[in-house]
Scaffold this active site. Structure first.
Site, short mmCIF file in Angstrom:
data_model
loop_
_atom_site.label_atom_id
_atom_site.label_comp_id
_atom_site.label_asym_id
_atom_site.label_seq_id
_atom_site.Cartn_x
_atom_site.Cartn_y
_atom_site.Cartn_z
N THR A 117 -24.12 -1.63 2.61
CA THR A 117 -23.24 -2.16 3.66
C THR A 117 -22.10 -1.18 3.97
O THR A 117 -21.82 -0.88 5.14
CB THR A 117 -22.63 -3.49 3.18
OG1 THR A 117 -23.71 -4.33 2.77
CG2 THR A 117 -21.85 -4.18 4.25
N GLU B 62 -9.13 4.31 -1.89
CA GLU B 62 -8.52 3.17 -1.17
C GLU B 62 -9.46 1.97 -1.11
O GLU B 62 -9.04 0.82 -1.23
CB GLU B 62 -8.15 3.60 0.26
CG GLU B 62 -7.39 2.57 1.05
CD GLU B 62 -6.05 2.23 0.42
OE1 GLU B 62 -5.12 3.03 0.49
OE2 GLU B 62 -5.93 1.13 -0.18
N GLY C 294 -10.56 -4.10 -0.59
CA GLY C 294 -11.30 -3.76 0.64
C GLY C 294 -10.47 -3.06 1.70
O GLY C 294 -10.00 -1.93 1.49
N ILE D 182 -7.49 -3.67 2.83
CA ILE D 182 -6.02 -3.65 2.70
C ILE D 182 -5.60 -2.28 2.16
O ILE D 182 -6.07 -1.86 1.10
CB ILE D 182 -5.55 -4.75 1.72
CG1 ILE D 182 -5.95 -6.13 2.23
CG2 ILE D 182 -4.04 -4.67 1.51
CD1 ILE D 182 -5.57 -7.27 1.28
N LYS E 258 -9.68 -3.96 -10.48
CA LYS E 258 -8.76 -3.61 -9.38
C LYS E 258 -7.32 -3.67 -9.87
O LYS E 258 -6.51 -2.78 -9.57
CB LYS E 258 -8.98 -4.59 -8.21
CG LYS E 258 -10.37 -4.44 -7.59
CD LYS E 258 -10.70 -5.60 -6.65
CE LYS E 258 -12.08 -5.47 -6.05
NZ LYS E 258 -12.56 -6.68 -5.39
#
Ligand code: HSE
Length: 428
Positions: A14, A131, A136, A138, A207
């Site tokens: 994706t 990043e 995702g 942000i 994260k």
């Protein structure tokens, strides 16, 4: 003409497909913003023949991502395969050894091997940007590393797993039990191949550990994150919390204390009217607190083709513009391991338990709390029947140690019928 920046993309799922689409559709815009063209020279994925809805014409194909990482016509290796070991790790190491910069969306790889990879890259004057690995679309890595670089960061908080937030908000909205909503999320394709990465809090913990490293200038230390997933949360708790003005979120909190670095990812109650409390569905939110800036709230899509590709492209553009930022915002070789501290900052707690309905049962519970030094803020008995009395207690602020003492004390009263549920109420 200025030299183009040449990308080799490994992984055409994706996110990879989204990156290819943007690079094909917006070549002129990106070239104008970077001051040079950004081109894909080679790609690699598991299946060459698969229809991805985007043309791969003009790109060399490599079956092996390590070979892609080593190609002479690749300046930046874009790793979008995922996984902390295997091809993702091998190819990233090969790319750094071959003198490439790296852009990755891989939180597991960096949470477990980020320090070693950053040192390896920085020794050779190369960069690793990530990043897309956290929240995702942000731009939280750039916010911390660049926008807030003049601040001492006091606390980082966030809802950073969209699947868990979807499950929790859906349970509340539809009044459905966890297992049913988990099955729905599975059918919708929201869950990672190993669902425990999502519902066990591991993905969000990865994260958080990356944000902690940047925020507090320490080595990334995922092993030190206290993890608790959402699997045991019941619709009963979600409803009861809602009736008391709270919502339950899988919340990550990292803060530096006098005792060391606290990092925890666990279900928490937050005020329903707070920004975190109002977060719906698969959306992510990160709250950053700095001494000069105060509180910053970032909200947006934490996953999906467009948002994640947007984050990947921001890193590619950063490199194309000539920016050379250290992986964790300061040279990796100088980062020290933080002393991990058990997350024990005092907090209010939500307690739910079922008592045997006999005279003095509630008094015994109140006595245990009192003897543990815990004061009761609110107390409620719900849906009472002849034999069982479900009870909810909200405590005043207390330490985790006192709470643990009380929880062990409850067992000895002989009036508590099931394991008590204890959930921290976070001040947000
Ligand atoms: N499984 C992750 C989530 C995807 O639900 O947020 C993005 O890391």
């Amino acid at each position: 003409m200025t030299q183009p920046l040449r990308l080799g993309i490994a992984g055409l799922g994706t996110v990879g497909t989204g990156v290819v689409k943007i690079l094909r559709q917006k070549a002129n815009l990106l070239s104008a913003r970077c001051g040079r063209p950004v081109v894909i020279t080679a790609v690699s994925a598991r299946s060459k023949g698969k229809d991805r809805g985007v043309s791969l014409a003009g790109y060399a194909w490599e079956d092996d991502p390590v070979a892609l990482a080593r190609r002479d016509d690749v300046d930046v290796f874009v790793e979008l395969m995922g996984g902390s070991e295997g091809p993702a790790r091998d190819a990233t190491e090969a790319a750094i050894a071959a003198g490439k910069d790296v852009v990755t969306a891989n939180k597991a790889l960096l949470a477990l091997h980020g320090q070693a990879l950053a040192e390896m890259a920085e020794e050779a004057a190369h960069v690793i940007r990530f990043e897309a690995a956290v929240a995702g679309g942000i731009p939280v890595i750039k916010s911390l590393t660049e926008g807030l670089a003049g601040n001492e960061i006091s606390r980082v908080m966030g809802v950073m797993n969209g699947t868990c937030n979807y499950i929790l908000t859906r349970m509340e909205d539809a009044g459905l039990p966890y297992d049913e909503v988990f099955a729905e999320a599975d059918a919708l394709g929201y869950l990672e191949a190993d669902p425990n990465l999502d519902v066990g809090g591991i993905d969000a913990g990865h994260k958080l550990s990356l944000l902690s490293a940047i925020a507090f200038g320490t080595r990334v230390d995922f092993e030190a994150v206290e993890l608790e997933g959402i699997q045991k949360l019941s619709i009963e708790d979600i409803r009861t919390a809602a009736s008391m003005g709270y919502r339950i979120k899988l919340l990550g909190v990292a803060q530096m204390t006098g005792r060391g670095l606290e990092q925890r990812m666990s279900p928490c109650l937050v005020p329903a009217n707070s920004p975190l409390g109002q977060l719906e569905g698969g959306t992510n939110m990160v709250v950053l607190e700095g001494d000069a800036v105060g509180q910053i709230v970032l909200r947006g899509a934490g996953a999906g083709e467009g948002p994640t590709a947007s984050a990947v492209l921001s890193d590619v553009i950063e490199i194309a513009r000539g920016s050379r930022i250290s992986t964790f915002g300061q040279p990796a070789a100088g980062l020290e391991q933080a002393r991990p501290a058990r997350a024990s900052a005092p907090a209010q707690y939500y307690l739910r338990m079922v008592l045997t309905d006999k005279p003095g049962a509630m008094a015994k519970i109140a006595t245990v709390l009192g003897e543990s030094g815990i004061s009761i803020d609110r107390m409620r008995q719900t849906r009472h029947d002849s034999a069982h009395a479900p009870v909810v207690i909200v405590t005043h602020k207390t330490s985790r140690d006192s709470l643990d003492t009380a929880l062990s004390g409850f067992a000895a009263t002989g009036v508590v019928e099931s394991d008590p549920v204890a959930i921290r109420i976070e001040t947000v």
